[in-house]
Design an enzyme around this catalytic site. Structure first.
Site, mmCIF file in Angstrom:
data_model
loop_
_atom_site.group_PDB
_atom_site.id
_atom_site.type_symbol
_atom_site.label_atom_id
_atom_site.label_comp_id
_atom_site.label_asym_id
_atom_site.label_seq_id
_atom_site.Cartn_x
_atom_site.Cartn_y
_atom_site.Cartn_z
ATOM 1 N N SER A 53 0.862 -1.186 0.000
ATOM 2 C CA SER A 53 0.000 0.000 0.000
ATOM 3 C C SER A 53 0.892 1.228 0.000
ATOM 4 C CB SER A 53 -0.891 -0.001 1.251
ATOM 5 O OG SER A 53 -1.483 1.264 1.462
ATOM 6 N N TYR B 37 -1.644 -0.195 10.410
ATOM 7 C CA TYR B 37 -1.645 -0.609 9.014
ATOM 8 C C TYR B 37 -0.322 -0.240 8.348
ATOM 9 C CZ TYR B 37 -3.427 -1.213 4.237
ATOM 10 O OH TYR B 37 -3.627 -1.626 2.945
ATOM 11 N N ALA C 66 2.524 0.177 9.760
ATOM 12 C CA ALA C 66 3.578 -0.679 10.302
ATOM 13 C C ALA C 66 3.635 -2.012 9.566
ATOM 14 C CB ALA C 66 3.357 -0.909 11.793
ATOM 15 N N LYS D 128 2.571 -2.689 6.540
ATOM 16 C CA LYS D 128 2.939 -2.518 5.136
ATOM 17 C C LYS D 128 4.391 -2.084 4.970
ATOM 18 C CE LYS D 128 -1.007 -3.775 3.410
ATOM 19 N NZ LYS D 128 -1.124 -4.995 2.589
#
Length: 270
Positions: free
Chosen positions: A142, A155, A157, A159
């Site tokens: 992402s 999130y 972290a 990715k």
């Protein structure tokens, strides 16, 4: 015939990649479709079979290592090989860190098990077969894996961890002939943010991001598959993402302001 394993294939980007692969390859592809929702997986498998593709549905929770290994074993048992593994399964989350209580903090670890460890375990299980086929690994990350997004501490972290893991793995596998492509979608018109955790660790039911210019699922899937087929290192899909990636080296404060601007007003920190 190529065998391609796709996690998170029951809907959204994963399901669309399966459909596009079936449409482009027909009977020349075997699609191994994995996710937790077996009913939806069977629907996607039927759509792919209509284009002539051979399919195998494997109900899988990627947060459980044993199930990741069973998935790869099932693929090899059915088709005899693995040519590509698309690590697409993932969960989102939206919560300001200050709003998460100590009692609720363990869901940060749960998110890491899905987004990072699910990809690690599937990739480890598939690696001997991918070396044999000189195949491809795809990691669907992402933009939150390139730029820290407020309200997405957990999130981001997961990715960022994916970014580091697959960057290192790419170098390790260079002489083995296995390509590693990391894809960085921006906001895509899927339901992932609505199902993601809120501060209490339960589905949020809403998205905290502005989605006026969300990329279509079809376009996102096409760009990921294009990157895989070209054996590209990375696929950064939006102009904003490409700009932000380099701008944070020169003007990190400006990038933080851009990230804050992407949040809906009601979820911005005060």
């Amino acid at each position: 015939m190529k065998t391609i394993v796709i996690t998170g294939a029951s809907d959204g980007i994963g399901a669309e990649m399966a459909r596009q692969l079936a449409q482009s390859h027909g009977a020349d592809v075997g699609l191994v479709l994995a996710a937790r929702n077996e009913t939806l997986l069977n629907e996607v498998a039927g759509q792919c079979a209509a284009f002539g593709a051979q399919t195998l549905v494997v109900k899988t929770d990627v947060s459980v290592e044993a199930q990741c290994r069973l998935l790869v074993n099932a693929a090899v048992s059915r088709f005899g090989r693995v040519d590509a593994l698309i690590n697409n399964a993932g969960m989102s989350a939206q919560a300001l860190f200050a709003d998460v209580t100590a009692a609720d903090l363990p869901w940060y670890e749960d998110l890491m098990r899905v987004n990072l460890w699910g990809s690690v375990w599937c990739s480890h299980a598939a690696l001997p077969h991918l070396k044999q086929s000189r195949g491809s690994i795809v990691a669907v990350s992402s933009l939150a894996g390139l730029i820290g997004v407020p309200g997405r501490t957990a999130y981001s972290a997961t990715k960022f961890a994916m970014t580091g893991f697959f960057e290192a793995l790419r170098a390790e596998l260079k002489t083995a002939g296995v390509s590693v492509t990391t894809a960085y979608p921006g906001v895509v018109a899927t339901q992932i943010r609505y199902r993601g955790f809120n501060a209490a660790g339960v589905p949020a039911g809403t998205s905290g991001l502005k989605e006026d210019n969300a990329m279509s699922v079809e376009t996102c899937a096409r760009l990921i598959l294009q990157g895989m087929n070209r054996r590209e290192r990375e696929v950064v899909m939006t102009a904003q993402g490409k700009l932000g990636r380099w701008l944070k080296l020169l003007a990190p404060g400006a990038v933080e302001n851009m990230a804050l601007a992407a949040l809906k007003d009601e979820v911005k920190p005060t």
